[in-house]
Scaffold this motif. Structure first.
Motif, PDB file in Angstrom:
ATOM      1  N   LEU A 118      22.848 -28.101  -6.938  1.00 55.52           N
ATOM      2  CA  LEU A 118      23.950 -28.415  -6.033  1.00 55.52           C
ATOM      3  C   LEU A 118      25.121 -27.489  -6.323  1.00 55.52           C
ATOM      4  O   LEU A 118      25.523 -27.315  -7.485  1.00 55.52           O
ATOM      5  CB  LEU A 118      24.376 -29.874  -6.204  1.00 55.52           C
ATOM      6  N   SER A 119      25.667 -26.876  -5.260  1.00 53.97           N
ATOM      7  CA  SER A 119      26.751 -25.909  -5.465  1.00 53.97           C
ATOM      8  C   SER A 119      27.668 -25.847  -4.257  1.00 53.97           C
ATOM      9  O   SER A 119      27.220 -25.564  -3.140  1.00 53.97           O
ATOM     10  CB  SER A 119      26.175 -24.515  -5.730  1.00 53.97           C
ATOM     11  N   GLY A 120      28.941 -26.127  -4.477  1.00 54.29           N
ATOM     12  CA  GLY A 120      29.937 -25.976  -3.424  1.00 54.29           C
ATOM     13  C   GLY A 120      29.800 -26.983  -2.302  1.00 54.29           C
ATOM     14  O   GLY A 120      29.037 -27.941  -2.381  1.00 54.29           O
ATOM     15  N   GLU A 121      30.575 -26.726  -1.246  1.00 54.92           N
ATOM     16  CA  GLU A 121      30.611 -27.661  -0.127  1.00 54.92           C
ATOM     17  C   GLU A 121      30.033 -27.084   1.153  1.00 54.92           C
ATOM     18  O   GLU A 121      29.759 -27.823   2.098  1.00 54.92           O
ATOM     19  CB  GLU A 121      32.056 -28.106   0.133  1.00 54.92           C
ATOM     20  N   SER A 122      29.853 -25.767   1.200  1.00 55.15           N
ATOM     21  CA  SER A 122      29.399 -25.142   2.442  1.00 55.15           C
ATOM     22  C   SER A 122      28.148 -24.310   2.205  1.00 55.15           C
ATOM     23  O   SER A 122      27.759 -24.037   1.064  1.00 55.15           O
ATOM     24  CB  SER A 122      30.499 -24.234   2.999  1.00 55.15           C
ATOM     25  N   PHE A 123      27.545 -23.868   3.311  1.00 57.19           N
ATOM     26  CA  PHE A 123      26.380 -22.991   3.202  1.00 57.19           C
ATOM     27  C   PHE A 123      26.768 -21.666   2.552  1.00 57.19           C
ATOM     28  O   PHE A 123      25.989 -21.082   1.799  1.00 57.19           O
ATOM     29  CB  PHE A 123      25.761 -22.740   4.575  1.00 57.19           C
ATOM     30  N   SER A 124      27.988 -21.188   2.818  1.00 56.22           N
ATOM     31  CA  SER A 124      28.461 -19.941   2.196  1.00 56.22           C
ATOM     32  C   SER A 124      28.497 -20.068   0.681  1.00 56.22           C
ATOM     33  O   SER A 124      28.127 -19.141  -0.043  1.00 56.22           O
ATOM     34  CB  SER A 124      29.851 -19.573   2.726  1.00 56.22           C
ATOM     35  N   ASP A 125      28.939 -21.217   0.193  1.00 52.67           N
ATOM     36  CA  ASP A 125      28.952 -21.461  -1.254  1.00 52.67           C
ATOM     37  C   ASP A 125      27.530 -21.418  -1.807  1.00 52.67           C
ATOM     38  O   ASP A 125      27.281 -20.834  -2.862  1.00 52.67           O
ATOM     39  CB  ASP A 125      29.565 -22.838  -1.559  1.00 52.67           C
ATOM     40  N   CYS A 126      26.612 -22.037  -1.082  1.00 51.61           N
ATOM     41  CA  CYS A 126      25.208 -22.052  -1.523  1.00 51.61           C
ATOM     42  C   CYS A 126      24.620 -20.649  -1.534  1.00 51.61           C
ATOM     43  O   CYS A 126      23.880 -20.277  -2.450  1.00 51.61           O
ATOM     44  CB  CYS A 126      24.372 -22.943  -0.604  1.00 51.61           C
ATOM     45  N   ALA A 127      24.943 -19.875  -0.514  1.00 55.74           N
ATOM     46  CA  ALA A 127      24.427 -18.508  -0.434  1.00 55.74           C
ATOM     47  C   ALA A 127      24.933 -17.676  -1.598  1.00 55.74           C
ATOM     48  O   ALA A 127      24.183 -16.885  -2.196  1.00 55.74           O
ATOM     49  CB  ALA A 127      24.832 -17.873   0.896  1.00 55.74           C
ATOM     50  N   GLN A 128      26.197 -17.853  -1.961  1.00 56.84           N
ATOM     51  CA  GLN A 128      26.759 -17.115  -3.095  1.00 56.84           C
ATOM     52  C   GLN A 128      26.069 -17.520  -4.399  1.00 56.84           C
ATOM     53  O   GLN A 128      25.700 -16.672  -5.222  1.00 56.84           O
ATOM     54  CB  GLN A 128      28.266 -17.366  -3.195  1.00 56.84           C
ATOM     55  N   LYS A 129      25.868 -18.811  -4.597  1.00 60.53           N
ATOM     56  CA  LYS A 129      25.193 -19.295  -5.794  1.00 60.53           C
ATOM     57  C   LYS A 129      23.755 -18.783  -5.847  1.00 60.53           C
ATOM     58  O   LYS A 129      23.236 -18.408  -6.906  1.00 60.53           O
ATOM     59  CB  LYS A 129      25.200 -20.833  -5.817  1.00 60.53           C
ATOM     60  N   THR A 130      23.109 -18.718  -4.695  1.00 72.35           N
ATOM     61  CA  THR A 130      21.735 -18.210  -4.621  1.00 72.35           C
ATOM     62  C   THR A 130      21.679 -16.760  -5.077  1.00 72.35           C
ATOM     63  O   THR A 130      20.801 -16.370  -5.857  1.00 72.35           O
ATOM     64  CB  THR A 130      21.192 -18.342  -3.180  1.00 72.35           C
ATOM     65  N   ARG A 131      22.626 -15.942  -4.607  1.00 72.14           N
ATOM     66  CA  ARG A 131      22.670 -14.526  -5.025  1.00 72.14           C
ATOM     67  C   ARG A 131      22.860 -14.407  -6.531  1.00 72.14           C
ATOM     68  O   ARG A 131      22.228 -13.574  -7.196  1.00 72.14           O
ATOM     69  CB  ARG A 131      23.792 -13.794  -4.276  1.00 72.14           C
ATOM     70  N   GLU A 132      23.713 -15.256  -7.096  1.00 72.80           N
ATOM     71  CA  GLU A 132      23.941 -15.233  -8.544  1.00 72.80           C
ATOM     72  C   GLU A 132      22.663 -15.585  -9.302  1.00 72.80           C
ATOM     73  O   GLU A 132      22.313 -14.931 -10.301  1.00 72.80           O
ATOM     74  CB  GLU A 132      25.058 -16.209  -8.918  1.00 72.80           C
ATOM     75  N   LEU A 133      21.955 -16.610  -8.833  1.00 79.82           N
ATOM     76  CA  LEU A 133      20.723 -17.032  -9.508  1.00 79.82           C
ATOM     77  C   LEU A 133      19.617 -15.982  -9.383  1.00 79.82           C
ATOM     78  O   LEU A 133      18.814 -15.804 -10.303  1.00 79.82           O
ATOM     79  CB  LEU A 133      20.255 -18.383  -8.951  1.00 79.82           C
ATOM     80  N   ILE A 134      19.584 -15.282  -8.264  1.00 81.73           N
ATOM     81  CA  ILE A 134      18.593 -14.209  -8.098  1.00 81.73           C
ATOM     82  C   ILE A 134      18.848 -13.117  -9.128  1.00 81.73           C
ATOM     83  O   ILE A 134      17.915 -12.596  -9.758  1.00 81.73           O
ATOM     84  CB  ILE A 134      18.632 -13.642  -6.661  1.00 81.73           C
ATOM     85  N   GLU A 135      20.116 -12.765  -9.325  1.00 80.36           N
ATOM     86  CA  GLU A 135      20.452 -11.732 -10.328  1.00 80.36           C
ATOM     87  C   GLU A 135      20.110 -12.197 -11.733  1.00 80.36           C
ATOM     88  O   GLU A 135      19.629 -11.431 -12.558  1.00 80.36           O
ATOM     89  CB  GLU A 135      21.938 -11.369 -10.233  1.00 80.36           C
ATOM     90  N   GLU A 136      20.335 -13.471 -12.005  1.00 80.36           N
ATOM     91  CA  GLU A 136      20.074 -14.010 -13.340  1.00 80.36           C
ATOM     92  C   GLU A 136      18.579 -14.152 -13.634  1.00 80.36           C
ATOM     93  O   GLU A 136      18.125 -13.878 -14.737  1.00 80.36           O
ATOM     94  CB  GLU A 136      20.729 -15.389 -13.498  1.00 80.36           C
ATOM     95  N   THR A 137      17.829 -14.601 -12.653  1.00 82.32           N
ATOM     96  CA  THR A 137      16.439 -14.994 -12.908  1.00 82.32           C
ATOM     97  C   THR A 137      15.380 -14.063 -12.325  1.00 82.32           C
ATOM     98  O   THR A 137      14.218 -14.115 -12.733  1.00 82.32           O
ATOM     99  CB  THR A 137      16.175 -16.404 -12.336  1.00 82.32           C
ATOM    100  N   GLY A 138      15.756 -13.252 -11.329  1.00 85.36           N
ATOM    101  CA  GLY A 138      14.764 -12.411 -10.657  1.00 85.36           C
ATOM    102  C   GLY A 138      13.910 -13.159  -9.661  1.00 85.36           C
ATOM    103  O   GLY A 138      12.880 -12.657  -9.188  1.00 85.36           O
ATOM    104  N   ALA A 139      14.322 -14.390  -9.305  1.00 85.31           N
ATOM    105  CA  ALA A 139      13.568 -15.188  -8.332  1.00 85.31           C
ATOM    106  C   ALA A 139      13.535 -14.487  -6.973  1.00 85.31           C
ATOM    107  O   ALA A 139      14.429 -13.701  -6.647  1.00 85.31           O
ATOM    108  CB  ALA A 139      14.197 -16.575  -8.189  1.00 85.31           C
TER     109      ALA A 139
END
Length: 200
Positions: A118-139
Motif C-alpha cells: 500500500l502506497s499513497g492515495e492516488s494512482f500516481s503515488d502507486c506508479a512512483q512506488k512501483t518504479r522505485e521497487l523495480i529499481e530495487e528488486t529488478g521485478a
C-alpha cells in the motif's frame, strides 16, 4: 498488430479464461430499436476481462524474467488479473495499491496469491512506488493496457464476438479506461469486418 498475435493469445488462454457468451437483452433491444447483446465479462473468475491480457503477457515472459518476480500498480481488476495469472504460471507478484483501497479489494488480491504494497492515495503515488521497487528488486512490470501482448489478450473478446454472432453486426460498444480493451477489440474487428463500427 496482426491477426496471428490474437490467435496466439487465444491459444494460450484456452482453459484459463471463461468464454463468455453473448446474452440478448430484451429491454435494451426494445429501447434502442435494435437487437442488443451483452458480453458478461464479469463472469470471469476475477470478475473482469483483465485476466485475458495479464495472463497472456506473463505467459510470453522468459523464465529469467518470471524468476525476477512481477509487479504492477492497480487498485482494481488488473491487480487481481496479475495476481491470479502469476499464481497459475508459478511466479511471485507484487501489487502496489493506494492506501485508500477498500479492504475487500486488498484481500481479494492477497487471496489470489499477490503480495500487496500500500502506497499513497492516488494512482500516481502507486506508479512512483512501483518504479522505485523495480529499481530495487529488478521485478518485471506488467502494464495494464499500453502493451501489445496485453492488447492481444484483451482482443480475444472480439474473436468470441465474431464467432458467436456470425450474422449482421452494426456496431460493437466498448468501455474505455486505459484503452487496452478498446484497442484490442478495434484492431481485431476492423481487420476482419471493416464495415462494423467500433464505438468507445
Amino acid at each position: 498488430m496482426t491477426l496471428d498475435q490474437f490467435k496466439a493469445a487465444r491459444s494460450v488462454l484456452q482453459g484459463v479464461i471463461r468464454t463468455t457468451n453473448l446474452i440478448h437483452s430484451p429491454a435494451l433491444s426494445k429501447s434502442c430499436g435494435n437487437q442488443v447483446y451483452l458480453k458478461p465479462e464479469n463472469m470471469q473468475v476475477t470478475g473482469a476481462y483483465k485476466i485475458r491480457g495479464a495472463y497472456y503477457k506473463i505467459s510470453t515472459l522468459s523464465d529469467d524474467e518470471k524468476s525476477r518476480g512481477l509487479i504492477t500498480a492497480s487498485a482494481g481488476n488488473h491487480a487481481q488479473g496479475v495476481a491470479l495469472s502469476a499464481r497459475h504460471l508459478g511466479c511471485e507478484a507484487t501489487i502496489v495499491m493506494p492506501e485508500t483501497s477498500p479492504a475487500i479489494k486488498v484481500h481479494a488480491v492477497e487471496r489470489l496469491g499477490g503480495k500487496v504494497v500500500l502506497s499513497g492515495e492516488s494512482f500516481s503515488d502507486c506508479a512512483q512506488k512501483t518504479r522505485e521497487l523495480i529499481e530495487e528488486t529488478g521485478a518485471v512490470f506488467i502494464p495494464p493496457f499500453d502493451d501489445e501482448e496485453v492488447i492481444a489478450g484483451q482482443g480475444t473478446i472480439a474473436m468470441e464476438i465474431l464467432r458467436q454472432n456470425p450474422g449482421p453486426l452494426d456496431a460493437v460498444f466498448v468501455p474505455i479506461g486505459g484503452g487496452g480493451l478498446a484497442a484490442g477489440v478495434s484492431v481485431y474487428i476492423k481487420q476482419l469486418r471493416p464495415d462494423v463500427k467500433v464505438i468507445g
